[in-house]
Design an enzyme around this catalytic site. Structure first.
Site, PDB file in Angstrom:
ATOM      1  N   GLY A  69      22.856  11.908  22.200  1.00 43.37           N
ATOM      2  CA  GLY A  69      21.537  11.478  21.747  1.00 43.37           C
ATOM      3  C   GLY A  69      20.909  12.456  20.779  1.00 43.37           C
ATOM      4  O   GLY A  69      21.577  13.043  19.922  1.00 43.37           O
ATOM      5  N   CYS A  70      19.604  12.663  20.934  1.00 44.96           N
ATOM      6  CA  CYS A  70      18.842  13.456  19.973  1.00 44.96           C
ATOM      7  C   CYS A  70      19.339  14.899  19.857  1.00 44.96           C
ATOM      8  O   CYS A  70      19.168  15.528  18.816  1.00 44.96           O
ATOM      9  CB  CYS A  70      17.365  13.466  20.358  1.00 44.96           C
ATOM     10  SG  CYS A  70      16.560  11.846  20.288  1.00 44.96           S
ATOM     11  N   VAL A  71      19.948  15.414  20.904  1.00 40.49           N
ATOM     12  CA  VAL A  71      20.385  16.813  20.878  1.00 40.49           C
ATOM     13  C   VAL A  71      21.642  17.011  20.036  1.00 40.49           C
ATOM     14  O   VAL A  71      22.012  18.145  19.708  1.00 40.49           O
ATOM     15  CB  VAL A  71      20.617  17.320  22.324  1.00 40.49           C
ATOM     16  CG1 VAL A  71      21.967  16.860  22.868  1.00 40.49           C
ATOM     17  CG2 VAL A  71      20.492  18.832  22.407  1.00 40.49           C
ATOM     18  N   ALA A  72      22.323  15.913  19.657  1.00 42.23           N
ATOM     19  CA  ALA A  72      23.663  16.036  19.073  1.00 42.23           C
ATOM     20  C   ALA A  72      23.683  16.696  17.700  1.00 42.23           C
ATOM     21  O   ALA A  72      24.712  17.263  17.319  1.00 42.23           O
ATOM     22  CB  ALA A  72      24.319  14.660  18.988  1.00 42.23           C
TER      23      ALA A  72
END
Length: 350
Positions: A138-141
């Protein structure tokens, strides 16, 4: 050290103002005659003025299933990814045949063969290029992808690696779903892609250096962010407690990471932060006691293109290098958070 030689960001082909998108969501999700004041308030408080989307706005109200929207994901992700990688390689002064590793990340669609495989021939990459498609971060990728490529390049200092993120968040929109999570997501997330070219230490490349990275997974937080996978596609899970998780954990993680390198927050000359949303960004500012303006680049990115999931922090990095490039030799911190719930920290040397 690993060097980030170039970053290139692109957006999906259809752009709309927040008001146009809000009106579409009202027509599509709310019952006839329903009070739309909550929707208007949620979309206004997102602090997004406009976003790019994979499809023309009117198509989001059309009935379809997971297969239909996933076909659009593949049809859109491949050319967007090609544009992002080609632009990054050109900015780095490298050719497609220089690339030894291509990592692809997305959490808004799936494909087999994966998007990275479909790009090898289109871009002219070598047939022996290593590929690593990643789903679920998700957003952390965006931050985690830089970190994992850094790990690879430590062992292969002659290599060139490319991180490609393509996120078409609008394709996860659920018509006829008036839940707060769907309404919040429909006001916050946009569509785009970004690619970063990283070079091992022996390549002699310019650009900011990756000094070290750190991951942190917080226990008992799996419920705060993610997807329910349904017949109609990805149904968003977005708990209002996300800012509280940030306030509880981020400062100690950042301080400990910096202290291991003889640094404090005062030594950081640029904070490259994922634009998770206004409440999350405010929680980051407050928990880290950041000076006024420290996250201006992130706030501007949120306003102009919304939250692009894993692509966003790479857009913020690109904008930081173009608009507010810090003094050479100083330290920077790139950070993002995502499902798990987790954080990824990347210490940079400008």
């Amino acid at each position: 050290m690993t060097r980030i030689a170039a970053v290139h960001g692109v957006l999906a082909p259809h752009r709309y103002s927040q008001r146009e998108i809000t009106d579409m969501v009202a027509r599509t999700c709310l019952p006839d005659g329903a009070d739309r004041r909550l929707l208007d308030r949620l979309h206004t408080s997102a602090r997004v003025s406009g976003r790019a989307m994979a499809m023309p706005l009117e198509r989001y109200a059309e009935p379809g299933d997971f297969g239909d929207t996933n076909d659009v994901f593949i049809e859109t992700a491949v050319p967007l990814g090609e544009e992002a990688v080609a632009g990054a390689l050109d900015a780095a002064g490298l050719s497609p045949r220089d690339v030894d590793l291509l990592m692809f990340t997305s959490v808004t669609g799936i494909a087999a063969p994966s998007v990275d495989a479909r790009l090898v021939g289109r871009l002219g990459l070598r047939p022996d290029v290593k590929r690593l498609p990643v789903f679920g971060l998700g957003c952390v990728a965006g931050a985690a992808g830089l970190a994992r490529i850094h790990d690879h390049l430590l062992g292969r200092p002659d290599d060139v690696a490319v991180l490609l993120s393509v996120e078409l968040c609008s394709l996860t929109f659920q018509p006829d779903d008036a839940s707060p999570a769907n309404l919040v997501a429909s006001g916050l997330f946009g569509d785009g892609a970004a690619a970063a070219v990283l070079c091992g230490a022996r390549r002699g490349a310019g650009g900011p250096a990756v000094v070290e990275t750190r991951s942190h997974l917080y226990p008992d937080t799996e419920h705060v962010m993610g997807w329910d996978i349904t017949g109609s596609g990805f149904r968003v899970l977005l708990d209002p407690g996300v800012p509280d998780v940030v306030r509880k954990n981020l400062a100690a993680d950042v301080d400990g990471f910096l202290a291991d390198h003889g640094l404090t927050r005062d030594d950081i000359t640029a904070w490259v932060c994922h634009p998770g949303g206004p409440k999350v960004l405010t929680a980051v500012e407050e928990s880290l006691d950041l000076p006024a303006g420290a996250l201006d680049v992130t706030w501007r990115s949120l306003d102009s293109i919304g939250n692009l999931s894993s692509s966003s922090v790479l857009h913020v990095l690109r904008d930081t290098l173009a608009e507010r490039r810090p003094q050479a030799g100083t330290a920077g911190l790139l950070l993002a958070m995502g499902p798990g719930f987790c954080a990824e920290l990347v210490l940079l040397r400008w």
